[in-house]
Design an enzyme around this catalytic site. Structure first.
Site, PDB file in Angstrom:
ATOM      1  N   LYS A 141       0.888  -1.258  -0.121  1.00  0.00           N
ATOM      2  CA  LYS A 141       0.034  -0.068   0.026  1.00  0.00           C
ATOM      3  C   LYS A 141       1.006   1.224   0.205  1.00  0.00           C
ATOM      4  O   LYS A 141       1.486   1.516   0.829  1.00  0.00           O
ATOM      5  CB  LYS A 141      -0.943  -0.075   1.411  1.00  0.00           C
ATOM      6  CG  LYS A 141      -1.860   1.284   1.364  1.00  0.00           C
ATOM      7  CD  LYS A 141      -2.727   1.430   2.391  1.00  0.00           C
ATOM      8  CE  LYS A 141      -3.514   2.521   2.510  1.00  0.00           C
ATOM      9  NZ  LYS A 141      -4.882   2.446   3.729  1.00  0.00           N
ATOM     10  N   LYS A 156      -2.300  -1.631  -3.903  1.00  0.00           N
ATOM     11  CA  LYS A 156      -2.990  -0.373  -3.816  1.00  0.00           C
ATOM     12  C   LYS A 156      -2.074   1.114  -3.895  1.00  0.00           C
ATOM     13  O   LYS A 156      -1.282   1.100  -3.276  1.00  0.00           O
ATOM     14  CB  LYS A 156      -3.671  -0.402  -2.744  1.00  0.00           C
ATOM     15  CG  LYS A 156      -4.586   0.724  -2.471  1.00  0.00           C
ATOM     16  CD  LYS A 156      -5.104   0.781  -0.712  1.00  0.00           C
ATOM     17  CE  LYS A 156      -6.028   1.843  -0.621  1.00  0.00           C
ATOM     18  NZ  LYS A 156      -6.411   1.752   0.834  1.00  0.00           N
TER      19      LYS A 156
HETATM   20  C1  PBG Z   1      -7.695   3.243   5.451  1.00  0.00           C
HETATM   21  C2  PBG Z   1      -7.844   2.799   4.166  1.00  0.00           C
HETATM   22  C3  PBG Z   1      -7.581   3.841   3.000  1.00  0.00           C
HETATM   23  C4  PBG Z   1      -8.276   3.566   1.965  1.00  0.00           C
HETATM   24  C5  PBG Z   1      -8.584   2.195   2.253  1.00  0.00           C
HETATM   25  N1  PBG Z   1      -8.290   1.740   3.557  1.00  0.00           N
HETATM   26  C6  PBG Z   1      -7.217   5.372   3.183  1.00  0.00           C
HETATM   27  C7  PBG Z   1      -5.849   5.687   3.686  1.00  0.00           C
HETATM   28  O1  PBG Z   1      -4.860   4.939   3.927  1.00  0.00           O
HETATM   29  O2  PBG Z   1      -5.523   7.042   3.767  1.00  0.00           O
HETATM   30  C8  PBG Z   1      -8.215   4.146   0.424  1.00  0.00           C
HETATM   31  C9  PBG Z   1      -9.066   3.708  -0.380  1.00  0.00           C
HETATM   32  C10 PBG Z   1      -9.601   4.764  -1.351  1.00  0.00           C
HETATM   33  O3  PBG Z   1      -8.974   5.712  -1.656  1.00  0.00           O
HETATM   34  O4  PBG Z   1     -10.649   4.204  -2.098  1.00  0.00           O
HETATM   35  N2  PBG Z   1      -6.403   3.039   6.219  1.00  0.00           N
END
Ligand code: PBG
Length: 294
Positions: free
Chosen positions: A166, A219
């Site tokens: 991520k 992601k």
């Molecule tokens: C929580 C999380 C996030 C997303 C999914 N789980 C946001 C972040 O890390 O700030 C993002 C999903 C999206 O942008 O569609 N940590």
């Protein structure tokens, strides 16, 4: 192959559109059930739940409240939409008053106490009936801790889909409005990955698999197609890609201005993610794509 994210809030009959994500709503449990049932009828077999708690605190304790929106939605979906795969997001950012993904001590995220909170949240999702828990926090060691907590609490059958690679991305902006989870200070650079680094992504995936992840995720998707490809090629495990909020919002905004042909751009985008090697695509476009592919 699509998983459809849903934002669940408390109350009844609530359906509040997220301004930066046209077509995406914050839904009360009854509305989430309707939305998931409609999606299922169109061929979407799985949902990913995010929660909007009524109360937030410094340690995110609503994340493991059995009566919170996510836990209530899991029970309702398992009861009312048979055969639907229910995945829950495990993170603290929606539940902490400061919006960080973990517990903050002296302006730093304290990894190990955060991991304990995440494991409690995952166990409460499993107790509600979740099929898969999906930790998105990026703390170190959380997959292993969640796995052992699930096993020791009678949920050895609940799978883990880890947000393994991520990246610290600008494309999460609209999500933070949808989930009310923007950090009140600082950013997520201490735990999310540097966009320039691919070796670290492969190391993170290897670690999560070692700790017991069943599915790994990359992601965002579009700006990291090479990472999806490398992960799939190197590990050969079930690989998910998250087509995130900003990626969705860009297409919606351009389409609303008449600047692109939205159905074609949507399918071309999702096809590219698939071509890169994703077995599962998490996308706010799930319903529109399923209809287009009919
Ligand atoms: C929580 C999380 C996030 C997303 C999914 N789980 C946001 C972040 O890390 O700030 C993002 C999903 C999206 O942008 O569609 N940590």
């Amino acid at each position: 192959m699509f998983i459809y994210p849903l934002f669940v809030c408390s109350g009844e009959g609530q359906r509040r559109e997220v301004s930066s994500m046209p077509g995406v709503y914050q839904l009360s449990v009854d509305e989430a059930v309707k939305e998931a049932a409609a999606a299922k009828a169109e061929g979407i077999n799985g949902v990913l739940l995010f929660g909007l708690p009524d109360e937030k605190d410094a340690i995110g304790s609503a994340a493991y409240d059995p009566e919170a929106p996510v836990q209530s939605a899991v029970r309702a979906l398992k009861r009312e939409v048979p055969g639907l795969l229910v995945v829950t997001d495990v993170c603290l950012c929606e539940y902490t008053s400061h919006g960080h993904c973990g517990i903050v001590v002296d302006d730093e995220i304290a990894n190990d106490p955060s991991v304990e909170q995440l494991a409690r949240a995952a166990a409460s999702h499993a107790a509600a009936g979740a099929d898969i828990v999906a930790p998105s926090d990026m703390m170190d060691g959380r997959v292993g801790r969640i796995r052992s907590t699930l096993d020791h609490n009678g949920f050895p059958h609940v799978a883990i889909m880890s947000y393994a690679a991520k990246y610290c991305s600008a494309f999460y902006g609209p999500f933070r409005e949808a989930a009310d989870s923007a950090p009140a200070f600082g950013d997520r650079r201490s735990h999310q990955m540097d966009p320039a680094n691919v070796q670290e992504a492969l190391r993170e995936v290897a670690l999560d698999l070692d700790e017991g992840a069943d599915i790994v995720m990359v992601k965002p998707a579009l700006t990291y197609l090479d990472v999806i490809w490398r992960v799939k090629a190197e590990f050969g495990v079930t690989t998910a890609a998250y087509h995130v909020s900003g990626e969705y919002a860009m297409l919606k905004a351009a389409a609303r201005n008449g600047w692109i042909d939205e159905p074609r751009a949507m399918l071309e985008t999702l096809t590219a993610i698939r071509r890169a090697g994703a077995d599962i695509i998490i996308t706010y476009y799930a319903r529109e794509a399923a209809r287009a592919l009919e």
